[in-house]
Design an enzyme around this catalytic site. Structure first.
Site, PDB file in Angstrom:
ATOM      1  N   GLY A 167       0.840   4.045  -1.699  1.00 49.62           N
ATOM      2  CA  GLY A 167       0.160   5.332  -1.671  1.00 49.62           C
ATOM      3  C   GLY A 167      -0.260   5.717  -0.265  1.00 49.62           C
ATOM      4  CG  ASP A 168      -3.276   3.720   1.936  1.00 52.35           C
ATOM      5  OD1 ASP A 168      -3.969   4.747   1.947  1.00 52.35           O
ATOM      6  OD2 ASP A 168      -3.690   2.618   1.532  1.00 52.35           O
ATOM      7  CG  LEU A 169       2.477   1.827   3.801  1.00 59.49           C
ATOM      8  CD1 LEU A 169       3.428   0.679   3.494  1.00 59.49           C
ATOM      9  CD2 LEU A 169       2.063   1.795   5.258  1.00 59.49           C
ATOM     10  CB  ALA A 193      -0.933  -0.019   1.204  1.00 57.30           C
ATOM     11  N   GLY A 230       1.437   8.771   4.565  1.00 57.23           N
ATOM     12  CA  GLY A 230       1.628   8.892   6.007  1.00 57.23           C
ATOM     13  C   GLY A 230       3.015   9.406   6.350  1.00 57.23           C
TER      14      GLY A 230
END
Length: 407
Positions: A181-183, A179, A186
């Site tokens: 794009g998520d990590l 993931a 963040g």
């Protein structure tokens, strides 16, 4: 400061995580790992939807806990609070008065419609740093046509071009398998928060931080986009035109990976495989030429590799000072002596399932106290503690809030 004279960089910083799933929780877990007090705020009764996702681990008594939730929520305090209710908003604002940072990753506009967006909260606490993570960004002056879209990692990997780059020339685009794009969103939000904390020391004021998953993936795709900007060419899947050898190569028992970016390493590879004459061969004496003549070069490499194990090929190439690594799976990595020497898999006690090994955050620093990996909170585990210690609410007041389903 600890007894050894080292400090936790973010000790004394209080963070409110109004967060769900991955991007927001990963950001706040990074902050918690450097000593910040992170208070994760979840909806009463159901909590973060990540709690529903697998793997679901059971103990001997049948108690369950989500391994997915554990990945992104360690070292936090957890409270439940209905921020949709008037009383819940009031309590949230009181917490904001006594906090340094708010992190949220809801759809743009949700917090504003609820009356607890940045414009409202900065009036309550001018020093507040407010980080918003969303699919396509939301800061004024940077609005785009996709701003209101819902985004998941798969979506932004596709739109940001990473999926276009991954796979075989005649095959479909592929997800990267993580993931990203998520990590990374963040990580960028955490980076922004640290910059804002430094800026606040100079100005006395907080600010709004806008971390867009789409922007972040575009920034990671800088190679393909720069090539297009400078040459007008679109890099295709499985069609490397600038560097070769590059990528995974099959051996007797799996795959190794190597890259030959410069000519001195190419010469060392030629020596290692017993073909020194190839170093100055006109077909192969530059990265673009080797890529252009891949069909002639790859069979030579395949022939040398085909009777060697991963370990044998790696040892020979390393001895020849050629950058190489074995393509490892999760079991290989957990057993890797180097990863273990780097203490990447600490064991924690996670209620209710007991001892588990987790993947630690990778940063090492010589002059700070290491925050040991700790458990993720149970739903509402620290509600009473936080409302008592931070807001000075009495047990009767807390009981009333619970009766009214505000917490």
């Amino acid at each position: 400061m600890s007894g050894n004279g080292k400090v936790k960089p973010l000790e004394g910083i209080r963070v409110l995580g109004v967060e769900n799933q991955v991007a927001g929780p990963y950001c706040t877990m990074m902050l918690a790992a450097q000593g910040a007090e992170v208070i994760k705020i979840e909806a009463p009764g159901r909590g973060d939807s990540a709690r529903e996702m697998g793997p679901i681990i059971k103990n001997d008594k049948g108690d369950k806990f989500s391994g997915y939730f554990l990945r992104f929520n360690r070292n936090k305090k957890g409270i439940t609070l209905d921020i949709n209710s008037d009383k819940g908003k009031e309590i949230f604002k009181e917490l904001v008065k006594k906090s340094d940072v708010v992190v949220e990753n809801f759809r743009p506009g949700f917090m504003d419609k609820n009356g607890i967006g940045y414009k409202v909260l900065k009036e309550i606490n001018p020093r507040l740093i407010y980080a918003a993570i969303s699919g396509f960004g939301q800061m004024e002056g940077y609005e785009g046509p996709y701003q209101k879209r819902t985004a998941f990692d798969m979506v932004v990997q596709a739109m940001g071009g990473l999926m276009h780059n991954v796979g075989e020339a005649d095959g479909p685009p592929n997800w990267l398998g993580i993931a990203l794009g998520d990590l990374y969103s963040g990580v960028m939000a955490a980076y922004g928060i640290l910059l804002a904390i430094i800026t606040r020391e100079k100005t006395g004021e907080g600010q709004f931080i806008d971390s867009s998953m789409y922007d972040n993936i575009i920034s990671l795709n800088e190679r393909a986009l720069t090539v297009y900007s400078l040459t007008g060419k679109v890099i295709g899947r499985g069609q490397e035109s600038l560097v070769y050898p590059i990528g995974p190569f099959k051996v007797k028992d799996g795959y190794i990976a190597m890259i030959i970016p410069i000519e001195s390493i190419w010469a060392r590879l030629c020596e290692t495989i017993g073909r020194p004459e190839l170093a100055n061969d006109e077909r192969f004496n530059s990265g673009p030429k080797r890529a252009q003549n891949k069909d002639q070069l790859q069979p030579i490499l395949d022939e040398w590799l085909k009777d060697k194990t991963k370990k044998e090929a790696e040892e020979l190439l390393l001895a020849g000072r050629v950058p190489v690594g074995i393509v490892q799976d999760a079991k290989d990595i957990f057993e890797c002596p180097h990863a273990n020497a780097r203490k990447m898999f600490p064991e924690i006690e996670q209620p209710p399932i007991g001892k588990v090994k987790v993947v630690d955050l990778p940063l090492k620093m010589s002059g700070v106290e290491k925050v040991q990996a700790g458990p993720a909170p149970l739903l509402g585990q620290h509600t009473d503690e936080v409302l008592t210690n931070v807001l000075n609410l009495s047990s009767d007041e807390i009981a009333k809030l619970r009766e009214e389903k505000v917490i």
